[in-house]
Every structure is written in C-alpha cells, then in structure tokens.
Design an enzyme around this catalytic site. Structure first.
Site, PDB file in Angstrom:
ATOM      1  N   THR A  77       0.826 -37.781 -56.004  1.00  0.00           N
ATOM      2  CA  THR A  77       2.169 -37.990 -55.449  1.00  0.00           C
ATOM      3  C   THR A  77       2.339 -37.068 -54.242  1.00  0.00           C
ATOM      4  O   THR A  77       1.967 -35.893 -54.287  1.00  0.00           O
ATOM      5  CB  THR A  77       3.284 -37.704 -56.493  1.00  0.00           C
ATOM      6  OG1 THR A  77       3.112 -36.408 -57.057  1.00  0.00           O
ATOM      7  CG2 THR A  77       3.256 -38.743 -57.610  1.00  0.00           C
ATOM      8  N   SER A 105      -2.666 -35.891 -53.549  1.00  0.00           N
ATOM      9  CA  SER A 105      -2.300 -36.858 -52.505  1.00  0.00           C
ATOM     10  C   SER A 105      -2.738 -36.394 -51.116  1.00  0.00           C
ATOM     11  O   SER A 105      -2.743 -35.197 -50.823  1.00  0.00           O
ATOM     12  CB  SER A 105      -0.781 -37.042 -52.514  1.00  0.00           C
ATOM     13  OG  SER A 105      -0.357 -37.711 -51.341  1.00  0.00           O
ATOM     14  N   TYR A 129      -5.230 -41.757 -48.050  1.00  0.00           N
ATOM     15  CA  TYR A 129      -4.516 -42.732 -47.231  1.00  0.00           C
ATOM     16  C   TYR A 129      -5.241 -42.760 -45.903  1.00  0.00           C
ATOM     17  O   TYR A 129      -5.554 -41.706 -45.342  1.00  0.00           O
ATOM     18  CB  TYR A 129      -3.074 -42.270 -46.969  1.00  0.00           C
ATOM     19  CG  TYR A 129      -2.069 -42.633 -48.033  1.00  0.00           C
ATOM     20  CD1 TYR A 129      -2.034 -43.903 -48.595  1.00  0.00           C
ATOM     21  CD2 TYR A 129      -1.121 -41.707 -48.454  1.00  0.00           C
ATOM     22  CE1 TYR A 129      -1.089 -44.232 -49.551  1.00  0.00           C
ATOM     23  CE2 TYR A 129      -0.171 -42.029 -49.416  1.00  0.00           C
ATOM     24  CZ  TYR A 129      -0.164 -43.310 -49.956  1.00  0.00           C
ATOM     25  OH  TYR A 129       0.764 -43.638 -50.893  1.00  0.00           O
ATOM     26  N   THR A 154      -6.075 -45.472 -51.922  1.00  0.00           N
ATOM     27  CA  THR A 154      -4.873 -46.236 -52.270  1.00  0.00           C
ATOM     28  C   THR A 154      -4.776 -47.452 -51.368  1.00  0.00           C
ATOM     29  O   THR A 154      -4.799 -47.323 -50.137  1.00  0.00           O
ATOM     30  CB  THR A 154      -3.624 -45.341 -52.136  1.00  0.00           C
ATOM     31  OG1 THR A 154      -3.773 -44.253 -53.053  1.00  0.00           O
ATOM     32  CG2 THR A 154      -2.354 -46.105 -52.463  1.00  0.00           C
ATOM     33  N   LYS A 250      -6.979 -47.706 -55.912  1.00  0.00           N
ATOM     34  CA  LYS A 250      -5.700 -47.578 -56.632  1.00  0.00           C
ATOM     35  C   LYS A 250      -4.677 -48.524 -56.001  1.00  0.00           C
ATOM     36  O   LYS A 250      -4.504 -48.519 -54.785  1.00  0.00           O
ATOM     37  CB  LYS A 250      -5.203 -46.133 -56.537  1.00  0.00           C
ATOM     38  CG  LYS A 250      -3.785 -45.920 -57.013  1.00  0.00           C
ATOM     39  CD  LYS A 250      -3.430 -44.443 -56.971  1.00  0.00           C
ATOM     40  CE  LYS A 250      -2.032 -44.188 -57.453  1.00  0.00           C
ATOM     41  NZ  LYS A 250      -1.002 -44.548 -56.473  1.00  0.00           N
ATOM     42  N   HIS A 274       2.260 -48.752 -57.676  1.00  0.00           N
ATOM     43  CA  HIS A 274       2.810 -47.583 -56.995  1.00  0.00           C
ATOM     44  C   HIS A 274       4.149 -47.180 -57.636  1.00  0.00           C
ATOM     45  O   HIS A 274       5.056 -46.680 -56.970  1.00  0.00           O
ATOM     46  CB  HIS A 274       3.012 -47.888 -55.504  1.00  0.00           C
ATOM     47  CG  HIS A 274       2.735 -46.748 -54.582  1.00  0.00           C
ATOM     48  ND1 HIS A 274       1.558 -46.588 -53.915  1.00  0.00           N
ATOM     49  CD2 HIS A 274       3.498 -45.697 -54.188  1.00  0.00           C
ATOM     50  CE1 HIS A 274       1.607 -45.508 -53.150  1.00  0.00           C
ATOM     51  NE2 HIS A 274       2.777 -44.938 -53.303  1.00  0.00           N
ATOM     52  N   ARG A 309       5.910 -43.569 -69.874  1.00  0.00           N
ATOM     53  CA  ARG A 309       6.869 -42.498 -70.195  1.00  0.00           C
ATOM     54  C   ARG A 309       6.699 -41.963 -71.606  1.00  0.00           C
ATOM     55  O   ARG A 309       7.316 -40.961 -71.973  1.00  0.00           O
ATOM     56  CB  ARG A 309       8.321 -43.009 -70.050  1.00  0.00           C
ATOM     57  CG  ARG A 309       8.699 -43.462 -68.652  1.00  0.00           C
ATOM     58  CD  ARG A 309       8.735 -42.308 -67.666  1.00  0.00           C
ATOM     59  NE  ARG A 309       9.075 -42.741 -66.317  1.00  0.00           N
ATOM     60  CZ  ARG A 309       8.182 -43.147 -65.411  1.00  0.00           C
ATOM     61  NH1 ARG A 309       6.888 -43.166 -65.705  1.00  0.00           N
ATOM     62  NH2 ARG A 309       8.560 -43.519 -64.205  1.00  0.00           N
TER      63      ARG A 309
HETATM   64  C1  LIG Z   1       7.330 -39.205 -55.362  1.00  0.00           C
HETATM   65  C2  LIG Z   1       6.110 -40.079 -55.394  1.00  0.00           C
HETATM   66  C3  LIG Z   1       5.166 -39.942 -54.401  1.00  0.00           C
HETATM   67  C4  LIG Z   1       4.005 -40.721 -54.431  1.00  0.00           C
HETATM   68  N1  LIG Z   1       3.042 -40.509 -53.503  1.00  0.00           N
HETATM   69  C5  LIG Z   1       1.863 -41.164 -53.603  1.00  0.00           C
HETATM   70  C6  LIG Z   1       0.806 -40.849 -52.737  1.00  0.00           C
HETATM   71  O1  LIG Z   1       0.924 -39.988 -51.878  1.00  0.00           O
HETATM   72  N2  LIG Z   1      -0.347 -41.537 -52.881  1.00  0.00           N
HETATM   73  C7  LIG Z   1      -0.505 -42.511 -53.838  1.00  0.00           C
HETATM   74  O2  LIG Z   1      -1.576 -43.111 -53.944  1.00  0.00           O
HETATM   75  N3  LIG Z   1       0.492 -42.801 -54.702  1.00  0.00           N
HETATM   76  C8  LIG Z   1       1.650 -42.144 -54.610  1.00  0.00           C
HETATM   77  N4  LIG Z   1       2.648 -42.411 -55.511  1.00  0.00           N
HETATM   78  C9  LIG Z   1       2.411 -43.381 -56.591  1.00  0.00           C
HETATM   79  C10 LIG Z   1       1.818 -42.688 -57.830  1.00  0.00           C
HETATM   80  O3  LIG Z   1       0.503 -42.284 -57.601  1.00  0.00           O
HETATM   81  C11 LIG Z   1       1.822 -43.616 -59.045  1.00  0.00           C
HETATM   82  O4  LIG Z   1       1.191 -44.825 -58.708  1.00  0.00           O
HETATM   83  C12 LIG Z   1       3.201 -43.908 -59.592  1.00  0.00           C
HETATM   84  O5  LIG Z   1       4.048 -42.783 -59.507  1.00  0.00           O
HETATM   85  C13 LIG Z   1       3.083 -44.324 -61.040  1.00  0.00           C
HETATM   86  O6  LIG Z   1       4.311 -44.696 -61.561  1.00  0.00           O
HETATM   87  P1  LIG Z   1       5.245 -43.731 -62.448  1.00  0.00           P
HETATM   88  O7  LIG Z   1       5.920 -42.807 -61.504  1.00  0.00           O
HETATM   89  O8  LIG Z   1       6.160 -44.709 -63.087  1.00  0.00           O
HETATM   90  O9  LIG Z   1       4.349 -43.013 -63.444  1.00  0.00           O
HETATM   91  C14 LIG Z   1       3.824 -41.670 -55.469  1.00  0.00           C
HETATM   92  C15 LIG Z   1       4.795 -41.803 -56.465  1.00  0.00           C
HETATM   93  C16 LIG Z   1       5.928 -41.012 -56.437  1.00  0.00           C
HETATM   94  C17 LIG Z   1       6.938 -41.163 -57.554  1.00  0.00           C
HETATM   95  C1  LIG Z   2       4.771 -39.337 -48.541  1.00  0.00           C
HETATM   96  C2  LIG Z   2       4.383 -40.715 -48.999  1.00  0.00           C
HETATM   97  C3  LIG Z   2       3.215 -41.203 -48.191  1.00  0.00           C
HETATM   98  C4  LIG Z   2       4.103 -40.723 -50.483  1.00  0.00           C
HETATM   99  C5  LIG Z   2       4.077 -42.083 -51.127  1.00  0.00           C
HETATM  100  O1  LIG Z   2       3.080 -42.746 -51.195  1.00  0.00           O
HETATM  101  C6  LIG Z   2       5.273 -42.573 -51.779  1.00  0.00           C
HETATM  102  O2  LIG Z   2       6.365 -42.113 -51.482  1.00  0.00           O
HETATM  103  O3  LIG Z   2       5.157 -43.507 -52.592  1.00  0.00           O
END
Ligand SMILES: Cc1cc2nc3c(=O)[nH]c(=O)nc-3n(C[C@H](O)[C@H](O)[C@H](O)COP(=O)(O)O)c2cc1C
Ligand SMILES: CC(C)CC(=O)C(=O)O
Length: 381
Positions: A77, A105, A129, A154, A250, A274, A309
C-alpha cells in the site's frame, strides 16, 4: 474494545485526519466493488467436519522455498508514512514478528533499502508500478540488491480509479493547504504533532527509490497514478530477464489472463481488484478466484486479496484454491489506531480467528482446508 478489524477501522476513523482516512478507506466510483468484495466473502459458507483431531493446528505454508507461519501477508500500500511516519518499517517488522510476508509499494515514503533493514530476516517482496521504464529498472535493480525475494508487478492500474473522496478532499500533488485541511489537522492534533515531528521528508518523498528519482513530476505522476500504458504482455519479457527471483502479477481477475501469465513465465498471481479502488465494475476477488485457480492448474501459487477482514475469510479463500491471501486496509487501521502494537494486534487477531476457524472446521492443516473445495459444500462459485 478493539476486537476485530472493523473495530480498528472505527478507531482509525477517529484518529486520522479525514483526508488520510478517506485515502486509505476509500474506493472507486460508488464503492460497489468494495462492498461486493465483502458481501461475496460473507455469503460463502463452509460446512464443518466433526470428531477430528484438532489438538494441534498448523497454519503454516511454504512459498517459494520460504516458510510462512500464517497463510496471509501484508499487501503493498502506497503512502503508509501518511498513516504514521516510518509506516513501512513498522509494518515490515510487524509482518516478520507474525511470520508473515510484507510487500513494499513503489509509492513508499521510505527508501526500499531502509525498509528492508527493518526486518532483514523477514520475507519481503517489492511491488512495482511502471510509470517510466527507467525508474522501474532502477527499482528492480535496487530491490534485487537489497534482498527483496520476489517482485510483484501490479497490472490493474493503467490509470487511476475514480476516487471522488480524494478529489473532494483536494488530495493531490502538489498538496495545497486549504482552510478545510487546517481544520482537519487542528481536530486531529495527535496525528498532526507526530507528522510535524517527523518533518516534511516523510511526505515529500513518495517513491521507494527515494531522492534519486524523487523529482516533483515523478511524484505527481505517481500520486495521479499516471502509468506507462504501453506496457503489454510482450514487454513483460524484459522484466522477466531483469528480475532474477520469482515474478508475480497482482490485479488479475480473468482466467484467460491467468493462462497468458503462465505462458509468459510468471511465477505467481495475486487475484485482486485493488480493494475496489480501481474498476468499480470488477467482480469480487473471491468470486474470480476459482476461475483463475482452474486456469492455472497448479502451475504456480495463486494468492488473493480484496475484502479479507476475518479468519473465516482467509479459510474461505484457501478452500476455493488460494495458496494464501493478503490484507491491505486492516493493517493500516491497526497502524493508525495503535502504531506497531496495533499492527501486531490486527495480524494476531486474524491468526487467532483462523486457528479457531480451522478448529471448528476440523481441518488442522492448511492442506485440509484446501481439500474442502472438493467436498460437496455449499460453496458458491
Ligand atoms: C491505501 C491503499 C494504498 C494502496 N496502494 C497500493 C500500491 O501502491 N500498490 C499496489 O499494488 N496496491 C496498492 N493497494 C492495493 C492493495 O495492495 C490491495 O490490493 C488491497 O488493499 C486489498 O484490499 P483490502 O484493503 O480490502 O484488503 C493499495 C490499497 C490501499 C487501501
Ligand atoms: C499512491 C498510489 C499509487 C497508491 C495506490 O495504488 C492506491 O491508492 O490504490
């Protein structure tokens, strides 16, 4: 009392400034996919087996030659430093304590080497990314050198999902102070003080390769999720050559893409939408999982994230063929609520819930859960 992931969410909502909580908690468009992730997981049932020896419950699995004590890990994240300064180091160390993997991330506020140093013995994967090929190549090289064991590309962010909460909060680069933001900070003094003490660098840098590539335009591109959209299956070959360890994709949901991944020498998949933050019309990850598992035919591990969860959710995903799962928001709620202790607690709760679930199901080992998929259960696919 903080008894489950949802309790931690409420505590995070109380303690984080609104713009940070909305960024973490929010989803695309109307949040349909976000809700579907949860409701599809909830609607699945698992019929328990009885009179089986469950004296010892073993939740461990082996992935790419490494033992995980639990079949779940921390999803990558971005901007975790916003939740708490040094967030990625805290999460990474907590994952290591739990015997779980941590994925960093590309949009980290910390340098990837510093995060690696926070848990040198732990399982750490690097998420990629591709905004610019050169930057991606640099991250790949540095992650390899630092000892990240797998690379996670991703593939569900060719463009940003429509995050209306972020737009309403003015959450974009460059970040401009507004009266609304000032009020948000005044009403969340604990967060504001901690951020002030940590200083600007924690927020000013939002790429895991740090100052080297931290130009303002790159950062703005990342926050806007302005990715290289010319990246296609054919260009994956380059990445496959550059990265010497396991390569995972992913954000894949379609069985046909899973077959293409096999053909292109990918080593693992993370079935994911995501967390509902990209295409709001996506199927829930749990409903897409069986199709991908069937397409892969055991040729590589298939993980899943989005909506997990509870320990029961982990068991359901594994029963439907997942090798393991990842969680995103729950650990961020833990981090926001109680820092490292909160992350430990969220991971601990999921592990405790999984152990209780496996005991109630009469499935002492993870492999026993997997065999449930063949039983005549009321598992909806
Ligand atoms: C705040 C936030 C930031 C995220 N940033 C990225 C990221 O930088 N790269 C990525 O591949 N996925 C990102 N994701 C997706 C997560 O890797 C993941 O797929 C997702 O949070 C899973 O769902 P959940 O929050 O319900 O567990 C992000 C998710 C959140 C909530
Ligand atoms: C800062 C973003 C690139 C992180 C992300 O993938 C997201 O917010 O879902």
């Amino acid at each position: 009392m903080l008894l489950n992931a949802d309790d931690f969410r409420e505590e995070a909502r109380r303690l984080l400034p609104r713009f940070v909580f909305d960024y973490v908690d929010g989803a695309a468009d109307d949040g349909d996919c976000l809700r579907r992730n949860r409701s599809d997981l909830e609607s699945l049932t698992l019929a328990p087996r009885v009179l089986r020896d469950t004296t010892v419950i073993d939740t461990s699995i082996e992935v790419f030659g490494r033992q995980w004590r639990v079949p779940f890990g921390i999803a990558p994240t971005g901007l975790n430093g916003l939740v708490q300064p040094g967030g990625d180091a805290i999460l990474s160390a907590a994952a290591d304590r739990a015997g779980a993997p941590f994925a960093l991330s590309t949009a980290s506020n910390m340098r990837l080497e510093d995060v690696r140093a926070a848990a040198p013995g732990g399982v750490q994967w690097m998420q990629l990314y591709v905004m610019h090929r050169e930057m991606a190549q640099r991250i790949v090289q540095r992650a390899q050198k630092a000892g990240y064991q797998a690379l996670v590309l991703t593939v569900d962010v060719p463009v940003s999902g429509n995050r209306e909460l972020d737009a309403r909060n003015g959450f974009k680069m460059p970040f401009r102070p507004t009266p609304k933001l000032a009020w948000d900070l005044i009403t969340h003094p604990r967060w504001a003080l901690r951020a002030a003490r940590a200083g600007a660098p924690d927020f000013a840098n939002i790429t895991a390769d740090g100052a080297d590539a931290g130009s303002a335009s790159m950062q703005a591109a990342l926050l806007a999720r302005a990715m290289d959209r010319s990246l296609v299956w054919e260009t994956l070959a380059r990445l496959r050559d550059d990265w010497k360890g396991p390569l995972l994709l992913k954000g894949l949901l379609h069985p046909h893409d899973a077959r293409l991944a096999v053909e292109h020498g990918v080593d693992g998949l993370i079935v994911s939408n995501h967390g509902g933050r990209q295409l709001d019309a996506s199927p829930s990850a749990i409903s897409a999982l069986p199709g991908v598992v069937a397409a892969v035919q055991g040729r590589m591990p298939v993980f899943m994230d989005s909506g997990i969860r509870r320990g029961t959710h982990i068991a359901k995903a594994i029963a439907l063929g997942a090798t393991g799962v990842f969680v995103g928001r729950p650990v961020l709620y833990g981090l926001a609520a109680r820092g490292a202790v909160g992350v430990d607690r969220v991971l601990g709760l999921l592990a405790e819930e999984l152990v209780r679930t496996m005991t109630l199901l009469g499935t002492p080992r993870i492999a026993d859960l997997r065999s449930l998929i063949d039983a005549p259960l009321n598992v909806r696919q």
